[in-house]
Design an enzyme around this catalytic site. Sequence first.
Site, PDB file in Angstrom:
ATOM      1  N   SER A 125      -6.401  -1.862  -7.357  1.00 55.30           N
ATOM      2  CA  SER A 125      -6.190  -0.284  -7.771  1.00 55.30           C
ATOM      3  C   SER A 125      -5.142  -0.065  -6.750  1.00 55.30           C
ATOM      4  O   SER A 125      -3.969  -0.791  -6.854  1.00 55.30           O
ATOM      5  CB  SER A 125      -7.583   0.323  -7.284  1.00 55.30           C
ATOM      6  OG  SER A 125      -7.476   1.664  -7.585  1.00 55.30           O
ATOM      7  N   THR A 126      -5.298   0.814  -5.786  1.00 51.74           N
ATOM      8  CA  THR A 126      -4.289   1.379  -4.822  1.00 51.74           C
ATOM      9  C   THR A 126      -3.499   0.097  -4.055  1.00 51.74           C
ATOM     10  O   THR A 126      -4.131  -0.573  -3.632  1.00 51.74           O
ATOM     11  CB  THR A 126      -4.710   2.353  -4.010  1.00 51.74           C
ATOM     12  OG1 THR A 126      -5.521   3.374  -4.504  1.00 51.74           O
ATOM     13  CG2 THR A 126      -3.430   2.958  -3.078  1.00 51.74           C
ATOM     14  N   HIS A 143      -6.162  -0.228 -12.022  1.00 49.83           N
ATOM     15  CA  HIS A 143      -6.394   1.023 -12.328  1.00 49.83           C
ATOM     16  C   HIS A 143      -5.096   1.833 -12.540  1.00 49.83           C
ATOM     17  O   HIS A 143      -4.193   1.687 -11.537  1.00 49.83           O
ATOM     18  CB  HIS A 143      -7.108   1.675 -11.112  1.00 49.83           C
ATOM     19  CG  HIS A 143      -8.355   1.287 -10.924  1.00 49.83           C
ATOM     20  ND1 HIS A 143      -9.134   1.445  -9.690  1.00 49.83           N
ATOM     21  CD2 HIS A 143      -9.234   0.719 -11.654  1.00 49.83           C
ATOM     22  CE1 HIS A 143     -10.203   1.200  -9.640  1.00 49.83           C
ATOM     23  NE2 HIS A 143     -10.354   0.626 -11.113  1.00 49.83           N
ATOM     24  N   MET A 169      -8.705   1.462  -3.213  1.00 50.87           N
ATOM     25  CA  MET A 169      -9.668   2.517  -2.739  1.00 50.87           C
ATOM     26  C   MET A 169     -10.863   2.670  -3.405  1.00 50.87           C
ATOM     27  O   MET A 169     -11.077   2.380  -4.744  1.00 50.87           O
ATOM     28  CB  MET A 169      -8.935   3.975  -2.700  1.00 50.87           C
ATOM     29  CG  MET A 169      -9.853   5.123  -2.199  1.00 50.87           C
ATOM     30  SD  MET A 169      -9.028   6.668  -2.011  1.00 50.87           S
ATOM     31  CE  MET A 169      -8.297   6.423  -0.353  1.00 50.87           C
ATOM     32  N   ASP A 196     -15.176   0.185  -6.700  1.00 47.14           N
ATOM     33  CA  ASP A 196     -15.168  -0.493  -7.974  1.00 47.14           C
ATOM     34  C   ASP A 196     -14.648  -2.035  -7.913  1.00 47.14           C
ATOM     35  O   ASP A 196     -13.868  -2.358  -7.349  1.00 47.14           O
ATOM     36  CB  ASP A 196     -13.971   0.220  -8.953  1.00 47.14           C
ATOM     37  CG  ASP A 196     -14.136  -0.156 -10.437  1.00 47.14           C
ATOM     38  OD1 ASP A 196     -15.267  -0.452 -10.910  1.00 47.14           O
ATOM     39  OD2 ASP A 196     -13.172  -0.234 -11.091  1.00 47.14           O
TER      40      ASP A 196
END
Length: 343
Positions: free
Chosen positions: A166-167, A192, A285, A288
């Site tokens: 993600s991030t 993401h 973050m 997930d």
Amino acid sequence: MTIRVLIVDDSAVVRQVLSRRLSGAPGIEVIGCAADPLFAMTQMNRQWPDVVVLDIEMPRMDGITFLKKIMAARPTPVIICSTLSQRGARATMEALAAGAASVVPKPTTGLKTFLEEDSGDIVTAVRAAAAGKASRLVPANERRPLPAAPDPPGTTSDRVVAIGTSTGGTQALEQVLTALPPVRSGIVIVQHMPEKFTAAFAERLDGMCPMSVREAGNGDPVVAGTVLVAPGGRHLQLVGDGAHFRVKVSDGPPINRHRPSVDVLFRSVAKVAGPRALGVIMTGMGDDGARGLLEMRQAGALTVAQDEATCVVHGMPKEAVRLGAVDREVPLSAIAEVIRTHA
């Protein structure tokens, strides 16, 4: 500690709504708004922000040029707030390559309503950017890919590598995939990312990597030496096809606030691939993917997490480690070798 934010956008509506939303969030202070980068430079010379929220298409200087100036002068977390269009997606990929921390999409119509109703993402992004470490990624022109594997088969694969991030993941994936020769496992990825951005992201990686990279389509076979990226706004699952695999792209409710969700992918891999799979959870973050990775490990897969020192945000790998889902923690620079060895 208060996070100081500067908003740079030529839309008065965007500046007004984002400023009100961010100022109302605990621990965030909007120290200024600017209609273009030249006004922003003047403000930044007076007071440097902790995070910059930046549009791309602006008068007098575009956002990407300004981003590069910021990174050259004083590297600072920058969040790109860009339109959900093909043109915007391509420009956003260029911004991520130049060092932007993350992307928050904005539509071309109904902008004020969208920002007022769905602006929680910008608050989350600002906090993640402020908390994240400075990027430790190796510049693209300094990377040295491994030699290509001899004569990799182009047939469907009976092994699979599943990656979730993600991030900070766009740059981290770039470092991993550019260092990875064509391997005999297929690779499936959930990053993401909003709808429309994943196709441009995959296209950009395809032009940089030894392997073929493309956005996944429903029913695509998992092919040796090929990387399939989950489309933004849709879930990606692995399904059995005899001794081999295909992917299923589907709608459905967000899981852990995300669609695509890493958990959805990892759980499907655990079910149909078991010990024939490698699971990798990287910077991001939230949590997930952590439970899905645990299911992969319980099904006999090798599971790997990016270590805290090289993560932009350690949330997802940290939660996976806490659950006992991880066999090995490795730095970002070692992930390509882990994949190559497994594959």
